[in-house]
Design a protein around this motif. Structure first.
Motif, PDB file in Angstrom:
ATOM      1  N   PHE A 262       9.176  12.072  71.886  1.00 35.90           N
ATOM      2  CA  PHE A 262       9.155  12.465  70.618  1.00 35.90           C
ATOM      3  C   PHE A 262       7.607  13.073  70.343  1.00 35.90           C
ATOM      4  O   PHE A 262       7.412  13.881  69.336  1.00 35.90           O
ATOM      5  N   LYS A 263       6.761  12.418  70.960  1.00 39.83           N
ATOM      6  CA  LYS A 263       5.298  12.654  70.690  1.00 39.83           C
ATOM      7  C   LYS A 263       4.750  13.909  71.116  1.00 39.83           C
ATOM      8  O   LYS A 263       4.219  14.889  70.364  1.00 39.83           O
ATOM      9  N   ASN A 264       5.645  14.504  72.559  1.00 36.76           N
ATOM     10  CA  ASN A 264       4.960  15.601  73.010  1.00 36.76           C
ATOM     11  C   ASN A 264       5.967  16.725  72.976  1.00 36.76           C
ATOM     12  O   ASN A 264       5.521  17.881  73.331  1.00 36.76           O
ATOM     13  N   TYR A 265       7.115  16.804  72.474  1.00 36.03           N
ATOM     14  CA  TYR A 265       7.962  17.678  72.376  1.00 36.03           C
ATOM     15  C   TYR A 265       8.820  17.810  70.836  1.00 36.03           C
ATOM     16  O   TYR A 265       8.835  16.767  70.024  1.00 36.03           O
ATOM     17  N   THR A 266       9.125  19.244  70.602  1.00 31.97           N
ATOM     18  CA  THR A 266       9.857  19.299  69.565  1.00 31.97           C
ATOM     19  C   THR A 266      11.417  18.957  69.717  1.00 31.97           C
ATOM     20  O   THR A 266      11.803  19.872  70.557  1.00 31.97           O
ATOM     21  N   VAL A 267      11.794  18.003  69.232  1.00 32.64           N
ATOM     22  CA  VAL A 267      13.357  17.816  69.832  1.00 32.64           C
ATOM     23  C   VAL A 267      14.213  18.253  68.873  1.00 32.64           C
ATOM     24  O   VAL A 267      14.342  18.326  67.770  1.00 32.64           O
ATOM     25  N   ILE A 268      15.378  18.779  69.562  1.00 27.73           N
ATOM     26  CA  ILE A 268      16.489  19.496  68.791  1.00 27.73           C
ATOM     27  C   ILE A 268      17.878  18.639  69.299  1.00 27.73           C
ATOM     28  O   ILE A 268      18.156  18.566  70.617  1.00 27.73           O
ATOM     29  N   PHE A 269      18.602  18.004  68.338  1.00 29.49           N
ATOM     30  CA  PHE A 269      19.869  17.335  68.879  1.00 29.49           C
ATOM     31  C   PHE A 269      20.910  18.083  68.381  1.00 29.49           C
ATOM     32  O   PHE A 269      21.254  18.795  67.390  1.00 29.49           O
ATOM     33  N   LEU A 270      21.817  18.284  69.589  1.00 27.14           N
ATOM     34  CA  LEU A 270      23.052  19.244  69.544  1.00 27.14           C
ATOM     35  C   LEU A 270      24.116  18.260  69.903  1.00 27.14           C
ATOM     36  O   LEU A 270      24.003  17.482  70.934  1.00 27.14           O
ATOM     37  N   GLY A 271      25.456  18.481  69.241  1.00 24.70           N
ATOM     38  CA  GLY A 271      26.621  17.934  69.722  1.00 24.70           C
ATOM     39  C   GLY A 271      26.795  16.548  69.013  1.00 24.70           C
ATOM     40  O   GLY A 271      27.417  15.603  69.587  1.00 24.70           O
ATOM     41  N   MET A 283      17.627   5.089  68.765  1.00 27.32           N
ATOM     42  CA  MET A 283      16.636   5.754  69.511  1.00 27.32           C
ATOM     43  C   MET A 283      15.267   6.136  68.509  1.00 27.32           C
ATOM     44  O   MET A 283      14.150   6.395  69.030  1.00 27.32           O
ATOM     45  N   PHE A 284      15.611   6.046  67.116  1.00 28.91           N
ATOM     46  CA  PHE A 284      14.501   6.508  66.216  1.00 28.91           C
ATOM     47  C   PHE A 284      13.629   5.377  65.826  1.00 28.91           C
ATOM     48  O   PHE A 284      12.622   5.488  65.413  1.00 28.91           O
ATOM     49  N   GLU A 285      14.027   4.128  66.046  1.00 25.87           N
ATOM     50  CA  GLU A 285      13.701   2.855  65.675  1.00 25.87           C
ATOM     51  C   GLU A 285      12.094   2.921  66.148  1.00 25.87           C
ATOM     52  O   GLU A 285      11.961   3.127  67.313  1.00 25.87           O
ATOM     53  N   ASP A 286      11.031   2.501  65.308  1.00 22.29           N
ATOM     54  CA  ASP A 286       9.658   2.277  65.930  1.00 22.29           C
ATOM     55  C   ASP A 286       9.177   3.790  66.156  1.00 22.29           C
ATOM     56  O   ASP A 286       8.048   3.658  66.870  1.00 22.29           O
ATOM     57  N   THR A 287       9.528   4.788  65.618  1.00 21.21           N
ATOM     58  CA  THR A 287       8.721   6.046  65.736  1.00 21.21           C
ATOM     59  C   THR A 287       8.555   6.619  64.639  1.00 21.21           C
ATOM     60  O   THR A 287       8.191   7.823  64.629  1.00 21.21           O
ATOM     61  N   GLU A 288       8.279   6.048  63.509  1.00 25.86           N
ATOM     62  CA  GLU A 288       7.891   6.456  62.043  1.00 25.86           C
ATOM     63  C   GLU A 288       6.618   7.068  62.179  1.00 25.86           C
ATOM     64  O   GLU A 288       6.194   7.916  61.221  1.00 25.86           O
ATOM     65  N   ASP A 289       5.815   6.655  62.874  1.00 27.50           N
ATOM     66  CA  ASP A 289       4.496   6.989  62.952  1.00 27.50           C
ATOM     67  C   ASP A 289       4.210   8.381  63.874  1.00 27.50           C
ATOM     68  O   ASP A 289       3.094   9.017  63.915  1.00 27.50           O
ATOM     69  N   ILE A 290       5.272   8.987  64.418  1.00 24.92           N
ATOM     70  CA  ILE A 290       5.118  10.308  65.105  1.00 24.92           C
ATOM     71  C   ILE A 290       5.687  11.503  64.258  1.00 24.92           C
ATOM     72  O   ILE A 290       6.831  11.369  63.639  1.00 24.92           O
ATOM     73  N   ASP A 291       4.776  12.267  63.932  1.00 23.34           N
ATOM     74  CA  ASP A 291       4.774  13.273  63.120  1.00 23.34           C
ATOM     75  C   ASP A 291       5.540  14.551  63.709  1.00 23.34           C
ATOM     76  O   ASP A 291       6.091  15.470  62.996  1.00 23.34           O
ATOM     77  N   ASN A 292       5.918  14.598  64.918  1.00 27.47           N
ATOM     78  CA  ASN A 292       6.474  15.683  65.536  1.00 27.47           C
ATOM     79  C   ASN A 292       7.907  15.969  64.939  1.00 27.47           C
ATOM     80  O   ASN A 292       8.575  14.862  64.920  1.00 27.47           O
ATOM     81  N   LYS A 293       8.278  17.149  64.737  1.00 27.33           N
ATOM     82  CA  LYS A 293       9.554  17.152  63.931  1.00 27.33           C
ATOM     83  C   LYS A 293      10.822  16.956  65.088  1.00 27.33           C
ATOM     84  O   LYS A 293      10.295  17.434  66.095  1.00 27.33           O
TER      85      LYS A 293
END
Length: 361
Positions: A262-271, A283-293
Protein backbone atom coordinates in the motif's frame (compact mmCIF):
# COMPACT_ATOMS: atom_id res chain seq x y z
CA UNK A 1 -13.20 16.15 0.85
CA UNK A 2 -15.21 13.08 -0.15
CA UNK A 3 -15.71 12.36 -3.84
CA UNK A 4 -19.30 12.67 -5.04
CA UNK A 5 -20.20 10.39 -7.95
CA UNK A 6 -23.11 11.16 -10.25
CA UNK A 7 -25.28 9.09 -12.54
CA UNK A 8 -23.44 10.64 -15.50
CA UNK A 9 -20.03 9.65 -14.08
CA UNK A 10 -21.08 6.03 -13.87
CA UNK A 11 -22.44 5.97 -17.43
CA UNK A 12 -19.32 7.60 -18.88
CA UNK A 13 -16.78 5.35 -17.17
CA UNK A 14 -14.81 4.66 -20.36
CA UNK A 15 -14.24 8.37 -20.90
CA UNK A 16 -13.26 8.92 -17.27
CA UNK A 17 -10.76 6.04 -17.21
CA UNK A 18 -8.67 7.57 -20.01
CA UNK A 19 -7.44 10.42 -17.80
CA UNK A 20 -7.52 8.60 -14.50
CA UNK A 21 -4.50 8.38 -12.13
CA UNK A 22 -4.65 4.59 -12.47
CA UNK A 23 -3.29 5.01 -16.02
CA UNK A 24 -0.22 6.89 -14.80
CA UNK A 25 0.52 4.23 -12.17
CA UNK A 26 0.18 1.44 -14.74
CA UNK A 27 2.51 3.21 -17.15
CA UNK A 28 5.07 3.89 -14.43
CA UNK A 29 5.00 0.24 -13.26
CA UNK A 30 3.78 1.34 -9.83
CA UNK A 31 0.36 -0.33 -10.09
CA UNK A 32 -0.67 -3.44 -8.23
CA UNK A 33 -3.96 -5.21 -8.99
CA UNK A 34 -5.78 -7.15 -6.28
CA UNK A 35 -7.85 -9.96 -7.84
CA UNK A 36 -11.20 -10.89 -6.27
CA UNK A 37 -13.60 -13.82 -6.78
CA UNK A 38 -15.74 -11.87 -9.25
CA UNK A 39 -13.04 -12.25 -11.92
CA UNK A 40 -13.15 -16.06 -11.76
CA UNK A 41 -16.93 -16.22 -12.16
CA UNK A 42 -16.64 -16.21 -15.98
CA UNK A 43 -14.79 -19.52 -15.71
CA UNK A 44 -17.51 -21.32 -13.77
CA UNK A 45 -16.16 -20.68 -10.29
CA UNK A 46 -18.28 -19.11 -7.51
CA UNK A 47 -18.11 -15.53 -6.37
CA UNK A 48 -18.00 -14.79 -2.64
CA UNK A 49 -21.77 -15.03 -1.85
CA UNK A 50 -22.13 -18.15 -4.02
CA UNK A 51 -19.25 -19.81 -2.20
CA UNK A 52 -20.83 -19.07 1.18
CA UNK A 53 -24.21 -20.54 0.15
CA UNK A 54 -22.64 -23.57 -1.59
CA UNK A 55 -20.55 -24.35 1.47
CA UNK A 56 -23.55 -23.95 3.76
CA UNK A 57 -25.64 -26.25 1.56
CA UNK A 58 -22.84 -28.85 1.54
CA UNK A 59 -22.51 -28.83 5.35
CA UNK A 60 -26.26 -29.10 5.98
CA UNK A 61 -26.68 -31.87 3.40
CA UNK A 62 -23.68 -33.82 4.70
CA UNK A 63 -24.83 -33.59 8.31
CA UNK A 64 -28.27 -34.87 7.34
CA UNK A 65 -26.86 -37.75 5.26
CA UNK A 66 -24.54 -38.85 8.05
CA UNK A 67 -27.38 -38.50 10.57
CA UNK A 68 -25.21 -36.16 12.63
CA UNK A 69 -27.80 -33.45 13.00
CA UNK A 70 -31.04 -32.68 11.21
CA UNK A 71 -31.31 -28.93 10.52
CA UNK A 72 -34.97 -27.93 10.47
CA UNK A 73 -36.53 -25.66 7.86
CA UNK A 74 -36.76 -22.58 10.08
CA UNK A 75 -33.08 -22.78 10.99
CA UNK A 76 -32.14 -23.18 7.33
CA UNK A 77 -34.08 -20.05 6.43
CA UNK A 78 -32.16 -18.05 9.01
CA UNK A 79 -28.80 -19.48 7.96
CA UNK A 80 -29.35 -18.62 4.28
CA UNK A 81 -30.90 -15.21 4.94
CA UNK A 82 -28.32 -12.50 4.04
CA UNK A 83 -30.00 -10.03 6.41
CA UNK A 84 -29.33 -12.43 9.31
CA UNK A 85 -25.81 -13.65 8.46
CA UNK A 86 -23.08 -12.12 6.34
CA UNK A 87 -21.17 -14.33 3.90
CA UNK A 88 -18.17 -14.38 6.24
CA UNK A 89 -20.39 -15.46 9.15
CA UNK A 90 -21.86 -18.28 7.04
CA UNK A 91 -18.39 -19.49 6.08
CA UNK A 92 -17.23 -19.28 9.71
CA UNK A 93 -20.18 -21.43 10.81
CA UNK A 94 -19.39 -23.96 8.07
CA UNK A 95 -15.75 -24.24 9.14
CA UNK A 96 -16.80 -24.61 12.78
CA UNK A 97 -19.32 -27.38 12.01
CA UNK A 98 -16.82 -29.28 9.84
CA UNK A 99 -14.33 -29.23 12.68
CA UNK A 100 -16.88 -30.05 15.39
CA UNK A 101 -18.36 -33.05 13.56
CA UNK A 102 -15.09 -34.28 12.02
CA UNK A 103 -16.02 -33.67 8.38
CA UNK A 104 -12.40 -33.14 7.37
CA UNK A 105 -12.35 -35.54 4.43
CA UNK A 106 -15.74 -34.42 3.13
CA UNK A 107 -14.71 -30.76 3.47
CA UNK A 108 -11.51 -31.28 1.45
CA UNK A 109 -13.36 -33.12 -1.31
CA UNK A 110 -16.01 -30.40 -1.48
CA UNK A 111 -13.52 -27.53 -1.67
CA UNK A 112 -11.33 -29.33 -4.21
CA UNK A 113 -14.31 -30.04 -6.42
CA UNK A 114 -15.63 -26.49 -6.13
CA UNK A 115 -12.40 -24.63 -6.84
CA UNK A 116 -10.06 -27.06 -8.55
CA UNK A 117 -12.37 -28.43 -11.22
CA UNK A 118 -10.95 -27.82 -14.68
CA UNK A 119 -7.96 -25.93 -13.28
CA UNK A 120 -5.16 -28.39 -14.00
CA UNK A 121 -1.91 -26.90 -15.21
CA UNK A 122 -0.68 -29.84 -17.28
CA UNK A 123 -1.84 -32.88 -19.23
CA UNK A 124 -0.31 -35.10 -16.54
CA UNK A 125 -2.81 -33.70 -14.05
CA UNK A 126 -5.77 -34.09 -16.38
CA UNK A 127 -7.47 -37.02 -14.59
CA UNK A 128 -9.37 -36.83 -11.32
CA UNK A 129 -9.05 -39.31 -8.43
CA UNK A 130 -11.50 -41.68 -10.14
CA UNK A 131 -9.52 -41.69 -13.38
CA UNK A 132 -12.04 -39.54 -15.23
CA UNK A 133 -10.67 -37.25 -17.92
CA UNK A 134 -11.03 -33.56 -17.07
CA UNK A 135 -10.05 -30.44 -18.94
CA UNK A 136 -6.64 -28.91 -18.51
CA UNK A 137 -6.38 -25.33 -17.31
CA UNK A 138 -5.42 -24.20 -20.80
CA UNK A 139 -8.53 -25.87 -22.28
CA UNK A 140 -10.72 -24.26 -19.64
CA UNK A 141 -9.35 -20.80 -20.40
CA UNK A 142 -9.53 -21.37 -24.16
CA UNK A 143 -13.20 -22.36 -23.85
CA UNK A 144 -14.04 -18.88 -22.61
CA UNK A 145 -14.69 -16.43 -25.44
CA UNK A 146 -12.14 -13.67 -25.98
CA UNK A 147 -14.79 -11.22 -24.87
CA UNK A 148 -15.10 -12.88 -21.45
CA UNK A 149 -11.51 -14.04 -20.96
CA UNK A 150 -10.84 -11.39 -18.36
CA UNK A 151 -7.62 -12.98 -17.11
CA UNK A 152 -6.00 -12.88 -20.55
CA UNK A 153 -6.85 -9.18 -20.84
CA UNK A 154 -5.67 -8.54 -17.28
CA UNK A 155 -2.41 -10.33 -18.05
CA UNK A 156 -1.83 -7.98 -21.00
CA UNK A 157 -1.95 -5.10 -18.53
CA UNK A 158 1.38 -6.40 -17.11
CA UNK A 159 1.25 -5.22 -13.50
CA UNK A 160 1.91 -6.92 -10.16
CA UNK A 161 -0.98 -9.22 -9.21
CA UNK A 162 -2.13 -10.03 -5.68
CA UNK A 163 -4.97 -12.54 -5.44
CA UNK A 164 -7.24 -13.41 -2.54
CA UNK A 165 -8.79 -16.21 -4.62
CA UNK A 166 -8.25 -19.90 -3.93
CA UNK A 167 -8.06 -20.87 -7.62
CA UNK A 168 -4.97 -20.83 -9.83
CA UNK A 169 -6.53 -19.49 -13.05
CA UNK A 170 -4.22 -16.47 -13.29
CA UNK A 171 -1.20 -18.71 -12.68
CA UNK A 172 -1.54 -20.16 -16.16
CA UNK A 173 -0.60 -16.86 -17.74
CA UNK A 174 2.30 -16.34 -15.35
CA UNK A 175 3.67 -19.80 -16.21
CA UNK A 176 2.61 -20.09 -19.82
CA UNK A 177 3.37 -16.64 -21.19
CA UNK A 178 6.19 -14.12 -21.22
CA UNK A 179 6.58 -10.50 -22.19
CA UNK A 180 9.44 -9.70 -24.53
CA UNK A 181 11.23 -6.55 -23.40
CA UNK A 182 13.36 -4.79 -26.02
CA UNK A 183 16.40 -2.71 -25.16
CA UNK A 184 17.14 0.81 -26.43
CA UNK A 185 18.14 1.61 -30.02
CA UNK A 186 21.84 1.11 -29.17
CA UNK A 187 21.18 -2.62 -28.86
CA UNK A 188 19.37 -5.10 -31.05
CA UNK A 189 19.08 -7.59 -28.19
CA UNK A 190 15.92 -8.39 -26.32
CA UNK A 191 15.21 -9.98 -22.96
CA UNK A 192 12.56 -12.52 -22.04
CA UNK A 193 11.29 -11.71 -18.57
CA UNK A 194 10.35 -14.72 -16.44
CA UNK A 195 7.61 -14.30 -13.86
CA UNK A 196 7.14 -15.84 -10.44
CA UNK A 197 4.22 -17.13 -8.38
CA UNK A 198 4.53 -16.52 -4.64
CA UNK A 199 2.53 -18.18 -1.85
CA UNK A 200 2.25 -18.27 1.94
CA UNK A 201 5.66 -19.92 2.36
CA UNK A 202 7.32 -17.03 0.55
CA UNK A 203 5.45 -14.49 2.66
CA UNK A 204 6.42 -16.23 5.91
CA UNK A 205 10.07 -16.44 4.80
CA UNK A 206 10.44 -12.95 3.37
CA UNK A 207 7.67 -10.82 4.89
CA UNK A 208 7.64 -7.25 3.62
CA UNK A 209 11.02 -7.83 1.92
CA UNK A 210 9.06 -9.71 -0.72
CA UNK A 211 7.88 -6.35 -2.07
CA UNK A 212 11.43 -5.58 -3.20
CA UNK A 213 11.46 -8.77 -5.29
CA UNK A 214 8.13 -8.22 -7.04
CA UNK A 215 8.03 -7.08 -10.65
CA UNK A 216 5.19 -6.57 -13.16
CA UNK A 217 3.84 -9.97 -14.16
CA UNK A 218 4.44 -11.65 -10.77
CA UNK A 219 1.50 -12.98 -8.74
CA UNK A 220 1.11 -13.48 -4.97
CA UNK A 221 -1.50 -15.76 -3.38
CA UNK A 222 -2.21 -14.22 0.04
CA UNK A 223 -5.18 -16.38 1.15
CA UNK A 224 -3.96 -19.79 0.01
CA UNK A 225 -4.24 -21.75 -3.25
CA UNK A 226 -6.29 -24.93 -3.69
CA UNK A 227 -3.79 -26.36 -6.19
CA UNK A 228 -0.94 -26.54 -3.66
CA UNK A 229 -2.90 -27.37 -0.50
CA UNK A 230 -3.73 -31.09 -0.24
CA UNK A 231 -5.73 -30.70 2.99
CA UNK A 232 -7.10 -27.19 2.32
CA UNK A 233 -5.64 -26.20 5.69
CA UNK A 234 -3.99 -22.97 4.51
CA UNK A 235 -7.10 -21.45 2.91
CA UNK A 236 -8.29 -18.32 4.68
CA UNK A 237 -12.05 -18.86 4.97
CA UNK A 238 -13.46 -18.09 8.43
CA UNK A 239 -13.38 -14.95 10.56
CA UNK A 240 -10.97 -16.76 12.87
CA UNK A 241 -8.64 -17.40 9.91
CA UNK A 242 -8.63 -13.69 9.03
CA UNK A 243 -8.02 -12.69 12.64
CA UNK A 244 -5.04 -15.04 12.89
CA UNK A 245 -3.63 -13.92 9.56
CA UNK A 246 -3.87 -10.18 10.09
CA UNK A 247 -3.83 -9.78 13.87
CA UNK A 248 -2.02 -12.84 15.23
CA UNK A 249 1.59 -12.21 16.28
CA UNK A 250 2.94 -15.20 14.37
CA UNK A 251 1.27 -14.16 11.13
CA UNK A 252 1.98 -10.43 11.17
CA UNK A 253 4.18 -10.81 8.08
CA UNK A 254 1.07 -10.80 5.91
CA UNK A 255 -0.01 -7.50 7.44
CA UNK A 256 3.50 -6.09 7.02
CA UNK A 257 3.51 -7.18 3.37
CA UNK A 258 0.19 -5.45 2.66
CA UNK A 259 1.32 -2.23 4.36
CA UNK A 260 4.46 -2.21 2.26
CA UNK A 261 2.45 -2.76 -0.93
CA UNK A 262 0.00 0.00 0.00
CA UNK A 263 2.93 2.35 0.68
CA UNK A 264 4.79 1.69 -2.56
CA UNK A 265 2.08 0.99 -5.12
CA UNK A 266 -1.16 2.39 -6.44
CA UNK A 267 -3.50 -0.49 -5.67
CA UNK A 268 -6.48 -1.36 -7.89
CA UNK A 269 -9.14 -3.76 -6.58
CA UNK A 270 -10.91 -5.80 -9.28
CA UNK A 271 -13.57 -8.47 -8.86
CA UNK A 272 -14.71 -7.41 -5.40
CA UNK A 273 -18.23 -6.38 -4.36
CA UNK A 274 -19.73 -4.39 -1.50
CA UNK A 275 -20.54 -7.72 0.15
CA UNK A 276 -16.82 -8.22 0.72
CA UNK A 277 -16.32 -5.01 2.66
CA UNK A 278 -15.77 -7.07 5.82
CA UNK A 279 -12.87 -8.93 4.17
CA UNK A 280 -11.31 -5.78 2.75
CA UNK A 281 -11.38 -4.09 6.15
CA UNK A 282 -9.15 -6.83 7.56
CA UNK A 283 -6.59 -5.79 4.94
CA UNK A 284 -7.18 -2.04 5.36
CA UNK A 285 -7.02 -1.92 9.16
CA UNK A 286 -4.00 -0.01 10.57
CA UNK A 287 -3.23 1.55 7.18
CA UNK A 288 -5.01 4.87 7.75
CA UNK A 289 -1.67 6.72 7.80
CA UNK A 290 -0.81 5.62 4.23
CA UNK A 291 -1.68 8.34 1.71
CA UNK A 292 -1.19 6.28 -1.45
CA UNK A 293 -4.51 5.97 -3.26
CA UNK A 294 -6.31 2.65 -3.52
CA UNK A 295 -8.99 2.29 -6.19
CA UNK A 296 -12.03 0.05 -5.81
CA UNK A 297 -13.40 -0.69 -9.30
CA UNK A 298 -17.09 -1.42 -8.73
CA UNK A 299 -19.85 -2.45 -11.14
CA UNK A 300 -23.19 -0.79 -10.45
CA UNK A 301 -26.21 0.93 -12.04
CA UNK A 302 -26.25 4.70 -12.66
CA UNK A 303 -29.17 5.29 -10.28
CA UNK A 304 -27.18 3.76 -7.41
CA UNK A 305 -24.85 6.77 -7.17
CA UNK A 306 -26.20 7.94 -3.79
CA UNK A 307 -25.56 4.54 -2.24
CA UNK A 308 -22.08 4.49 -3.81
CA UNK A 309 -21.34 7.92 -2.31
CA UNK A 310 -22.38 6.74 1.16
CA UNK A 311 -20.12 3.73 0.83
CA UNK A 312 -17.34 5.99 -0.47
CA UNK A 313 -17.50 8.01 2.76
CA UNK A 314 -16.88 4.89 4.82
CA UNK A 315 -13.66 4.19 2.88
CA UNK A 316 -12.19 7.70 2.93
CA UNK A 317 -10.05 7.08 6.02
CA UNK A 318 -8.23 4.28 4.14
CA UNK A 319 -7.51 6.48 1.09
CA UNK A 320 -9.78 4.21 -0.95
CA UNK A 321 -11.63 5.74 -3.88
CA UNK A 322 -14.44 3.92 -5.66
CA UNK A 323 -14.35 3.89 -9.45
CA UNK A 324 -17.90 2.89 -10.47
CA UNK A 325 -18.68 1.54 -13.91
CA UNK A 326 -22.07 1.02 -15.58
CA UNK A 327 -23.32 -2.60 -15.79
CA UNK A 328 -26.68 -1.75 -17.37
CA UNK A 329 -25.99 -3.22 -20.83
CA UNK A 330 -23.97 -6.36 -20.20
CA UNK A 331 -23.72 -6.80 -16.45
CA UNK A 332 -20.30 -7.35 -14.94
CA UNK A 333 -18.95 -8.29 -18.39
CA UNK A 334 -18.60 -4.52 -18.82
CA UNK A 335 -15.41 -4.88 -16.79
CA UNK A 336 -13.81 -6.40 -19.89
CA UNK A 337 -14.29 -3.10 -21.77
CA UNK A 338 -12.76 -1.18 -18.88
CA UNK A 339 -9.71 -3.47 -18.80
CA UNK A 340 -9.32 -3.25 -22.57
CA UNK A 341 -9.30 0.53 -22.27
CA UNK A 342 -6.62 0.36 -19.57
CA UNK A 343 -4.52 -1.85 -21.86
CA UNK A 344 -4.93 0.63 -24.73
CA UNK A 345 -3.70 3.45 -22.51
CA UNK A 346 -0.60 1.55 -21.41
CA UNK A 347 2.44 3.26 -22.93
CA UNK A 348 5.64 1.23 -23.11
CA UNK A 349 7.99 3.87 -24.50
CA UNK A 350 9.57 5.58 -21.48
CA UNK A 351 10.64 8.68 -23.47
CA UNK A 352 7.06 9.30 -24.62
CA UNK A 353 5.88 8.65 -21.08
CA UNK A 354 8.19 11.33 -19.67
CA UNK A 355 7.07 13.86 -22.28
CA UNK A 356 3.40 13.24 -21.42
CA UNK A 357 3.79 13.61 -17.67
CA UNK A 358 6.08 16.65 -18.02
CA UNK A 359 3.44 18.36 -20.14
CA UNK A 360 5.65 18.47 -23.26
CA UNK A 361 3.65 16.04 -25.37
Amino acid sequence: MAIEHTSKDIKEYLTRIRNHPMIKAINEDTACVFIGAGLSKNYGLPNWPEFANSYLNFVITTMNKKAIKNINHRTKEKLYNPSVLSDLEKLSICEMLCKKYNLKEERVNFLKKLFKKETYLSEQDSHDNNGNLVKTLKETLDDVSDKNNVYKILWDLNVIYITTNYDNLMDYYVKGYSHEIEYTEESTQSEIIKYKIYDDKDIYNKGKKLVGLLKPGDIVHIHGCIQNDTECSDLIISREDYMRRYYGDKNSKHKDLLKEIFKNYTVIFLGYSLKEKEILQFMFEDTEDIDNKRYFVLGCYPDEYEYINIYQNSLEKYSVEIFPYDITKEGHSELVYLLEELCKQRIKDSEVLNLIYNGDW
